[in-house]
Design a protein around this motif. Structure first.
Motif, short mmCIF file in Angstrom:
data_model
loop_
_atom_site.label_atom_id
_atom_site.label_comp_id
_atom_site.label_asym_id
_atom_site.label_seq_id
_atom_site.Cartn_x
_atom_site.Cartn_y
_atom_site.Cartn_z
N ALA A 105 17.47 30.34 45.89
CA ALA A 105 18.44 30.37 46.98
C ALA A 105 17.78 30.01 48.30
CB ALA A 105 19.07 31.76 47.06
N SER A 106 16.84 29.12 48.26
CA SER A 106 16.10 28.76 49.46
C SER A 106 17.03 28.23 50.53
CB SER A 106 15.06 27.70 49.12
OG SER A 106 14.46 27.22 50.30
N SER A 107 16.71 28.57 51.77
CA SER A 107 17.52 28.11 52.90
C SER A 107 16.84 26.99 53.66
CB SER A 107 17.79 29.29 53.85
OG SER A 107 16.55 29.86 54.27
N THR A 108 15.81 26.39 53.08
CA THR A 108 15.08 25.31 53.74
C THR A 108 14.96 24.11 52.82
OG1 THR A 108 12.93 26.16 53.00
CG2 THR A 108 13.75 26.96 55.12
N GLY A 109 14.77 22.94 53.41
CA GLY A 109 14.61 21.71 52.64
C GLY A 109 14.02 20.63 53.53
N THR A 110 14.12 19.41 53.09
CA THR A 110 13.66 18.26 53.86
C THR A 110 14.86 17.37 54.17
OG1 THR A 110 13.19 16.95 51.88
CG2 THR A 110 11.40 18.30 52.75
N VAL A 111 14.72 16.56 55.21
CA VAL A 111 15.80 15.65 55.58
C VAL A 111 16.11 14.70 54.44
CG1 VAL A 111 16.45 13.78 57.15
CG2 VAL A 111 15.29 15.80 58.05
N ALA A 112 15.06 14.12 53.85
CA ALA A 112 15.27 13.18 52.75
C ALA A 112 15.93 13.86 51.56
CB ALA A 112 13.95 12.54 52.35
N GLY A 113 15.52 15.09 51.25
CA GLY A 113 16.10 15.80 50.11
C GLY A 113 17.56 16.11 50.30
N VAL A 114 17.96 16.51 51.50
CA VAL A 114 19.37 16.82 51.76
C VAL A 114 20.22 15.55 51.71
CG1 VAL A 114 20.97 17.62 53.54
CG2 VAL A 114 18.90 18.92 53.06
#
Length: 764
Positions: A446-455
């Motif tokens: 349930a992570s609330s973080t990611g990368t721009v490319a991944g999103v």
């Protein structure tokens, strides 16, 4: 990144297909080779045809429905026990011991007679088989008897219809390598290859030309040889030589096709340098330098063909008085500038301006969860939370330590029941955010973080609603200076009405590698609240970098040798000292292994560029013949999945599919034909490649020929990649303090400020 991506030795990629149990370890031991995940043999183990044999050896049917091979057929061996039990039961009551013995003998003779009768009948093989083994035997007999053809018997059975399952909830996940689309048709490639051969151009360019020009690429290239300029790395003089070879006397510098191709090429080169458009005088001057006789006609021809767009933007300065009314009632004309740009960047910038104006002009009602948002945080994070509660767009500025404020905002928003998510430029940025209070655990499902490319690729993030918008109330974008106009436009377009957007970053670092300067333009436009963090970066490194940010190269006190200057006389000595620092000095003095030290230099070429440094570092740290297209297992690499994006990684192995890498803990395969363009050795990087990541130690190499490439943002970015120790291999004398004091970022021609001011009346 502060640490080298995790190795695969603990995860054991060579063992996923082996079932748990004692027999599996024996199967591995019989090879005589340790099951080491870093070896090619271990990596190929999942595909080994011996895996089903190991499953069977463990005592189970590969399909899951059979019995162990040693099981007896039903009824075999049970009759004697049953009969004996019956006889015993009868003799225990009314019969004497002699009678019971006679009855038992009679039953035994009957049993012997039955077995003799069974032996006289033909023996049917396979009667003890069941499950998949019995099915296989039946299939073989059907083929031998001619009852069924071979193809139908051994064809894969149609899968049973699956029960419809409910749609799973989307969870953030690790980025996966994008599926590479199939290349152009072989016929198109062969047609292009023939045209290239006639013009004396390298035939290896055929796949790229076919992909760029489409199915009729051969005819298009024959008709317009200057289309070769669409391929990256091709220079105008090379395209001119190719055109002369194909067209002969019909080729000349005044050819209309040449003028159009050079105009588009110049605009592409400008985009690579960060411009979204060029002013018309600058474009015509560049065409004149390329021996185009009539630059204005070349530009007009390009516009008429729709290969570029022209714009007229009013020249407005912040705080300038409103235009005066003339005596006849007409408004005084304002000066304008004429710009020419490629359609893709023009449309992206206009879409970005529209989306930002929608956020800025949307009513920001600080009610419900937004009203209580600031209650859960303190200090600078509380100020940021109050701004977010009442506005659709907020800018936040600060250094590395200031990342704690958007992290706290993220945690408070989620605690208040808001759907909040944060994205960073690189996986390492995500890791650093995840360890901060409120930043969330990036290893959690349930992570609330990611990368721009991944999103943007759909591999990370909260998923999208029925309208295609991100299912979010709040999106926080860290490392905002690295946003180019295309990625920024896609992010803003993905936000639903009423959502909030926070753009956070350090305005002193290098701008995006792609076209545009989104964060700087927004700061200059002053169209929304701007929150400046008051949290300084700590220690001698923080003091040094902060001084560089304001144009001062200070001599800081470093009692723990956090900053070390290593003077050198020439590029050769710079390379030698760099290798010595990475391999010996830094590990011995600070306990930082070579894989956690990054080397940063201004460019790829030159006697102390990334190519020379990587060659020397490979020879010392991971020598090998480069049997995988110049790479060996264990090599550190810089993988560029798209222009402007660099992901540090490590070579695992290579096979027919391509080069297998491990990047940010995730496996990745680069197709063989793309390795040369997308993968470089990665012990040494440029500052643009390193931006967005941090390492325990950094060695910044400044050879004498790098003086012209230095600027304040470059020095600030390079020095700021170190967390614990910074070594500066110094060979530029006074050029370094001069660059810090006098050389600002190179200007970029963009339209975002002008477009935004036209849509946001309160701007400024």
């Amino acid at each position: 990144m502060s640490t080298e991506p995790e190795t695969t030795e603990d995860t054991g990629p060579g063992t996923p297909g082996i079932p748990e149990g004692p027999d599996t370890s024996e199967a591995r031991d019989t090879t005589g080779t340790p099951d080491t995940a870093g070896t090619p043999d271990a990596l190929n183990a999942p595909d080994s045809p011996a895996a089903p044999e190991r499953d069977a050896a463990a005592g189970g049917d590969p399909e899951g429905g059979g019995e162990p091979a040693g099981a007896e057929a039903p009824g075999e061996g049970d009759g004697a026990a049953g009969d004996t039990g019956t006889a015993g039961g009868e003799g225990s009551g009314d019969r004497s011991e002699a009678e019971a013995e006679l009855a038992a003998q009679r039953l035994e003779r009957e049993r012997i007679e039955r077995r003799k009768a069974e032996k006289k009948a033909p023996i049917e093989s396979g009667t003890k088989l069941s499950g998949s083994a019995a099915d296989l035997l039946a299939a073989v007999r059907a083929v031998e008897s001619g009852a069924k053809p071979l193809a139908t018997v051994f064809a894969e059975p149609a899968p049973a219809p699956r029960r419809q399952a409910p749609e799973p909830v989307r969870r953030p996940q690790q980025p996966v390598p994008a599926v590479v689309p199939s290349g152009p048709a072989p016929e198109a490639v062969e047609s292009v290859r023939r045209v290239l051969a006639r013009g004396g151009a390298p035939e290896a360019l055929a796949p790229q030309v076919a992909a760029a020009l489409g199915e009729a690429a051969g005819d298009a290239l024959q008709e317009d040889p200057w289309q070769l300029l669409r391929i990256g790395g091709v220079r105008p003089e090379q395209a001119d030589g190719f055109a002369r070879a194909l067209l002969g006397a019909d080729c000349g510098p005044d050819d209309e096709r040449r003028g159009r191709a050079l105009t588009v090429w110049l605009l592409e080169q400008a985009a690579s340098a960060g411009h979204t458009a060029l002013e018309l005088p600058a474009l015509t001057a560049a065409l004149a330098q390329r021996a185009v006789p009539d630059p204005d006609a070349a530009v007009q021809s390009t516009l008429a063909e729709g290969e570029a767009l022209a714009f007229q933007d009013a020249l407005e300065e912040p705080g300038a008085p409103a235009p005066r009314q003339e005596e006849d009632g007409e408004e005084e004309e304002r000066p304008v500038r004429v710009l020419v740009g490629l359609e893709r960047y023009a449309l992206a910038e206009e879409s970005l301006a529209d989306g930002l104006a929608r956020l800025v002009n949307s009513p920001g009602e600080a009610a419900g969860p937004w009203e209580a948002l600031a209650a859960g945080v303190t200090g600078g994070a509380a100020e940021l939370a109050r701004a977010v509660a009442g506005h659709g767009l907020v800018l936040h500025t600060g250094g590395e330590a200031a990342r704690a404020e958007p992290a706290a905002l993220l945690g408070a928003a989620r605690a208040a029941g808001l759907r909040a998510f944060a994205v960073c430029h690189t996986p390492d940025g995500r890791r650093r955010l995840g360890v901060l209070p409120g930043g969330g655990d990036d290893a959690s499902p349930a992570s609330s973080t990611g990368t721009v490319a991944g999103v943007l690729a759909g591999a990370e993030g909260p998923g999208r609603d029925a309208d295609g918008a991100l299912d979010l109330d709040l999106l926080i974008v860290l490392d905002a200076p690295q946003l180019d106009v295309e990625n920024a436009a896609m992010l803003v377009e993905s936000l639903r009405d009423g959502a909030r957007l926070v753009l956070s970053g350090d305005p002193a670092v290098l701008w995006s590698a792609g076209a545009g300067r989104v964060f700087a333009d927004l700061l200059a436009a002053r169209a929304c609240p701007q929150i400046a963090s008051r949290t300084p970066d700590p220690g001698p490194l923080g003091e040094l970098v902060s001084g560089v940010g304001v144009g001062e190269l200070n001599q800081v006190e470093a009692p723990g040798k956090e900053v070390v200057i290593v003077p050198v006389r020439d590029a050769g000595e710079a390379v030698h000292r760099t290798v010595q620092l990475v391999a010996d000095s830094v590990p011995r003095a600070f306990g930082v292994p070579p894989e956690q030290t990054v080397v940063i230099t201004p460019g790829h070429g030159g006697a102390a560029g990334t190519r020379a440094l990587n060659s020397a570092l490979k020879e010392r740290l991971n020598p090998g013949p480069g049997r995988f297209g110049g790479f060996d297992p264990g090599d550190r690499v810089a993988y560029s999945p798209a222009p402007g994006r660099t992901v540090p990684g490590r070579v695992v192995t290579a096979d027919a599919d391509g080069l297998h890498l491990e990047c940010a803990g995730a496996p990745m395969v680069v197709p063989r034909e793309r390795v040369e363009q997308r993968v470089r050795h990665g012990w040494a990087l440029t500052a643009h490649q390193a931006v967005g990541g941090r390492w325990p130690a950094a060695v910044v190499v400044l050879p004498g020929d790098a003086a012209q490439a230095l600027s304040r943002p470059w020095v600030y970015t390079a020095f700021g990649r170190a967390e614990r120790h910074l070594s500066v291999v110094h060979g530029v004398d006074q050029a370094l303090p001069k660059a810090v004091a006098e050389t600002a970022a190179k200007p970029r021609t963009t339209r975002l400020q002008t477009l935004l001011r036209a849509q946001v009346p309160a701007a400024g």
